[in-house]
Design an enzyme around this catalytic site. Structure first.
Site, PDB file in Angstrom:
ATOM      1  CG  ASP A  30      -1.790   1.216   1.323  1.00 31.88           C
ATOM      2  OD1 ASP A  30      -2.465   1.565   0.331  1.00 31.88           O
ATOM      3  OD2 ASP A  30      -1.798   1.838   2.407  1.00 31.88           O
ATOM      4  CB  ALA A  31       3.676   2.302   2.170  1.00 29.36           C
TER       5      ALA A  31
END
Length: 145
Positions: A30-31
């Site tokens: 996600d990051a």
């Protein structure tokens, strides 16, 4: 060079990366996905507000599900397995109210794939997939393993 991105650590082997739970892979993915999107938007130029709105449209369940659909035919069998594991992983929370549950599951699959490729140091492959996400190539390559 990859060690710089991994906080000074050497990348995991593909086998080691596959042993990490899909939700942990998605946590990292996600990051990394957001960083890739924001980096591309920065290089594309524009005002900060417009860049933020573009990032929000891209880094959400629906946008990530669409990105996964664009690259699906180009994934290797191992990559498809990581996506499947991520898609089928059950988080201990419900999807956001505004997110379609199917899109949310596919987005988790994409995030797991990104986390897997990042942690195993496959930066060239990750960059190639991001290029495909943005350019929507017309034909899948011949035999992908």
């Amino acid at each position: 060079m990859t060690e710089a991105f991994l906080g000074g650590r050497a990348p995991l082997t593909e086998k080691e990366a596959r042993l990490i739970s899909p939700l942990r892979l998605a946590y990292v993915g996600d990051a990394v996905h957001e960083l890739f999107v924001r980096t591309r938007l920065t290089f594309d130029g524009g005002k900060a507000g417009a860049m933020h709105r573009a990032a929000v449209r891209t880094v959400n369940a629906a946008g990530q599900a669409q990105a996964l659909e664009r690259i699906g035919l180009w994934l290797t069998d191992d990559e498809r397995d990581v996506v499947r594991r991520g898609r089928n992983a059950h988080a201990h929370h419900a999807p956001p109210k505004h997110a379609d549950p199917a899109d949310y599951a596919r987005a988790t699959g994409l995030e797991a794939l990104v986390g897997y490729l990042y942690l195993s140091g496959q930066m060239e492959r990750l960059q190639a997939l991001y290029q495909m996400m943005n350019e929507e190539p017309a034909e899948p390559p011949a035999a992908m393993g």
